[in-house]
Motif scaffolding. Sequence first.
Motif, PDB file in Angstrom:
ATOM      1  N   MET A   1       0.837  -1.181   0.000  1.00  0.00           N
ATOM      2  CA  MET A   1       0.000   0.000   0.000  1.00  0.00           C
ATOM      3  C   MET A   1       0.889   1.254   0.000  1.00  0.00           C
ATOM      4  SD  MET A   1      -3.063   0.862   2.586  1.00  0.00           S
ATOM      5  CE  MET A   1      -2.601   2.169   3.657  1.00  0.00           C
ATOM      6  N   GLN A   2       0.605   2.157  -0.867  1.00  0.00           N
ATOM      7  CA  GLN A   2       1.403   3.371  -1.007  1.00  0.00           C
ATOM      8  C   GLN A   2       1.111   4.359   0.117  1.00  0.00           C
ATOM      9  OE1 GLN A   2       1.435   5.310  -4.831  1.00  0.00           O
ATOM     10  NE2 GLN A   2       1.720   7.303  -3.889  1.00  0.00           N
ATOM     11  N   GLU A   3       2.196   4.892   0.684  1.00  0.00           N
ATOM     12  CA  GLU A   3       2.054   5.978   1.646  1.00  0.00           C
ATOM     13  C   GLU A   3       1.979   7.286   0.869  1.00  0.00           C
ATOM     14  OE1 GLU A   3       5.201   5.963   4.497  1.00  0.00           O
ATOM     15  OE2 GLU A   3       4.739   3.940   5.159  1.00  0.00           O
ATOM     16  N   ASN A   4       1.052   8.127   1.236  1.00  0.00           N
ATOM     17  CA  ASN A   4       0.895   9.419   0.574  1.00  0.00           C
ATOM     18  C   ASN A   4       1.274  10.550   1.520  1.00  0.00           C
ATOM     19  OD1 ASN A   4      -0.021   8.376  -1.920  1.00  0.00           O
ATOM     20  ND2 ASN A   4      -2.018   8.031  -1.009  1.00  0.00           N
ATOM     21  N   ASN A   5       2.432  10.414   2.151  1.00  0.00           N
ATOM     22  CA  ASN A   5       2.845  11.385   3.157  1.00  0.00           C
ATOM     23  C   ASN A   5       3.079  12.779   2.582  1.00  0.00           C
ATOM     24  OD1 ASN A   5       2.718   9.405   5.114  1.00  0.00           O
ATOM     25  ND2 ASN A   5       4.832   8.807   4.851  1.00  0.00           N
ATOM     26  N   PHE A   6       3.683  12.871   1.410  1.00  0.00           N
ATOM     27  CA  PHE A   6       3.899  14.188   0.801  1.00  0.00           C
ATOM     28  C   PHE A   6       2.558  14.853   0.496  1.00  0.00           C
ATOM     29  CE2 PHE A   6       8.128  12.571   0.297  1.00  0.00           C
ATOM     30  CZ  PHE A   6       8.952  13.690   0.256  1.00  0.00           C
ATOM     31  N   GLN A   7       1.621  14.042  -0.038  1.00  0.00           N
ATOM     32  CA  GLN A   7       0.308  14.591  -0.369  1.00  0.00           C
ATOM     33  C   GLN A   7      -0.465  14.972   0.894  1.00  0.00           C
ATOM     34  OE1 GLN A   7      -1.642  12.331  -3.773  1.00  0.00           O
ATOM     35  NE2 GLN A   7       0.153  11.039  -3.352  1.00  0.00           N
ATOM     36  N   GLU A   8      -0.409  14.111   1.888  1.00  0.00           N
ATOM     37  CA  GLU A   8      -1.129  14.370   3.136  1.00  0.00           C
ATOM     38  C   GLU A   8      -0.611  15.635   3.824  1.00  0.00           C
ATOM     39  OE1 GLU A   8      -1.118  12.381   7.521  1.00  0.00           O
ATOM     40  OE2 GLU A   8      -1.264  10.985   5.831  1.00  0.00           O
ATOM     41  N   LEU A   9       0.709  15.815   3.866  1.00  0.00           N
ATOM     42  CA  LEU A   9       1.304  16.961   4.549  1.00  0.00           C
ATOM     43  C   LEU A   9       1.432  18.192   3.645  1.00  0.00           C
ATOM     44  CD1 LEU A   9       4.100  15.114   6.541  1.00  0.00           C
ATOM     45  CD2 LEU A   9       1.916  15.970   7.412  1.00  0.00           C
ATOM     46  N   LYS A  10       1.109  18.018   2.350  1.00  0.00           N
ATOM     47  CA  LYS A  10       1.190  19.124   1.380  1.00  0.00           C
ATOM     48  C   LYS A  10       2.544  19.838   1.475  1.00  0.00           C
ATOM     49  CE  LYS A  10      -3.704  19.640   1.168  1.00  0.00           C
ATOM     50  NZ  LYS A  10      -4.867  20.043   1.870  1.00  0.00           N
ATOM     51  N   ILE A  11       3.599  19.041   1.316  1.00  0.00           N
ATOM     52  CA  ILE A  11       4.960  19.569   1.409  1.00  0.00           C
ATOM     53  C   ILE A  11       5.182  20.656   0.361  1.00  0.00           C
ATOM     54  CG2 ILE A  11       7.419  18.980   1.219  1.00  0.00           C
ATOM     55  CD1 ILE A  11       6.098  17.882   3.774  1.00  0.00           C
ATOM     56  N   PHE A  12       4.698  20.436  -0.850  1.00  0.00           N
ATOM     57  CA  PHE A  12       4.843  21.404  -1.935  1.00  0.00           C
ATOM     58  C   PHE A  12       3.482  21.989  -2.284  1.00  0.00           C
ATOM     59  CE2 PHE A  12       8.134  18.154  -2.466  1.00  0.00           C
ATOM     60  CZ  PHE A  12       9.265  18.953  -2.301  1.00  0.00           C
ATOM     61  N   GLU A  13       3.485  23.224  -2.756  1.00  0.00           N
ATOM     62  CA  GLU A  13       2.229  23.870  -3.155  1.00  0.00           C
ATOM     63  C   GLU A  13       1.602  23.177  -4.351  1.00  0.00           C
ATOM     64  OE1 GLU A  13       2.481  28.094  -3.671  1.00  0.00           O
ATOM     65  OE2 GLU A  13       3.520  28.357  -1.762  1.00  0.00           O
ATOM     66  N   ALA A  14       2.436  22.699  -5.278  1.00  0.00           N
ATOM     67  CA  ALA A  14       1.926  22.017  -6.472  1.00  0.00           C
ATOM     68  C   ALA A  14       1.594  20.561  -6.125  1.00  0.00           C
ATOM     69  CB  ALA A  14       2.964  22.075  -7.587  1.00  0.00           C
ATOM     70  N   PRO A  15       0.316  20.181  -6.174  1.00  0.00           N
ATOM     71  CA  PRO A  15      -0.076  18.816  -5.824  1.00  0.00           C
ATOM     72  C   PRO A  15       0.678  17.740  -6.617  1.00  0.00           C
ATOM     73  CG  PRO A  15      -2.009  20.194  -6.034  1.00  0.00           C
ATOM     74  CD  PRO A  15      -0.847  21.014  -6.509  1.00  0.00           C
ATOM     75  N   ILE A  16       1.004  18.022  -7.875  1.00  0.00           N
ATOM     76  CA  ILE A  16       1.690  17.025  -8.700  1.00  0.00           C
ATOM     77  C   ILE A  16       3.068  16.685  -8.137  1.00  0.00           C
ATOM     78  CG2 ILE A  16       2.675  18.693 -10.341  1.00  0.00           C
ATOM     79  CD1 ILE A  16       1.282  15.240 -11.267  1.00  0.00           C
ATOM     80  N   LEU A  17       3.753  17.651  -7.535  1.00  0.00           N
ATOM     81  CA  LEU A  17       5.069  17.368  -6.939  1.00  0.00           C
ATOM     82  C   LEU A  17       4.939  16.447  -5.730  1.00  0.00           C
ATOM     83  CD1 LEU A  17       6.919  20.801  -7.139  1.00  0.00           C
ATOM     84  CD2 LEU A  17       7.166  18.805  -8.632  1.00  0.00           C
ATOM     85  N   ASN A  18       3.921  16.663  -4.924  1.00  0.00           N
ATOM     86  CA  ASN A  18       3.683  15.779  -3.785  1.00  0.00           C
ATOM     87  C   ASN A  18       3.378  14.365  -4.260  1.00  0.00           C
ATOM     88  OD1 ASN A  18       3.972  17.723  -1.636  1.00  0.00           O
ATOM     89  ND2 ASN A  18       2.035  18.592  -2.330  1.00  0.00           N
ATOM     90  N   GLU A  19       2.562  14.264  -5.290  1.00  0.00           N
ATOM     91  CA  GLU A  19       2.215  12.956  -5.851  1.00  0.00           C
ATOM     92  C   GLU A  19       3.460  12.261  -6.410  1.00  0.00           C
ATOM     93  OE1 GLU A  19      -0.515  11.162  -9.451  1.00  0.00           O
ATOM     94  OE2 GLU A  19      -1.089  13.089  -8.576  1.00  0.00           O
ATOM     95  N   CYS A  20       4.287  13.005  -7.136  1.00  0.00           N
ATOM     96  CA  CYS A  20       5.512  12.427  -7.711  1.00  0.00           C
ATOM     97  C   CYS A  20       6.461  11.936  -6.616  1.00  0.00           C
ATOM     98  CB  CYS A  20       6.223  13.446  -8.595  1.00  0.00           C
ATOM     99  SG  CYS A  20       5.387  13.758 -10.154  1.00  0.00           S
TER     100      CYS A  20
END
Length: 136
Positions: A1-20
């Motif tokens: 199962m993939q962890e979506n920590n970057f997306q959850e914490l919104k590290i970057f303003e651009a959602p695509i960067l968090n997803e990548c």
Amino acid sequence: MQENNFQELKIFEAPILNECCDLLRERVKKITEEDIYLVGSVSKILNGDLPEEYKVKDIDFIVSMAGFQKLIRNKESLFPEARTIEQRPERLIIYLNNFAIEIWNYLERNIDKKKKYFKNKIPYLCQLEPNKKYSM
């Protein structure tokens, strides 16, 4: 199962960067059986060493020497969504449409770094404070 920590914490303003970054962490772990750590300007921001407003030019990760060799052997499956992946002796550069992600080979020059976790979810390396002793 993939962890979506970057997306959850919104590290970057651009959602695509968090997803990548979430995709990359998952794929690197699958190939190398180890985690990658943020380094460079993003890790400095997470550690409070640079202001949050700092303009990030690229995203830098680091992996062990053994892990780096595995990534080189499997670079075609590492990030097929990339425009291209450039291989250099010390790093892989993943070119996205408007951004680049670099995965560096952990070398001796990084032994002065301390492992930390941003909000217990995002691993990163930061500079040791002078005259402080840390256990690795």
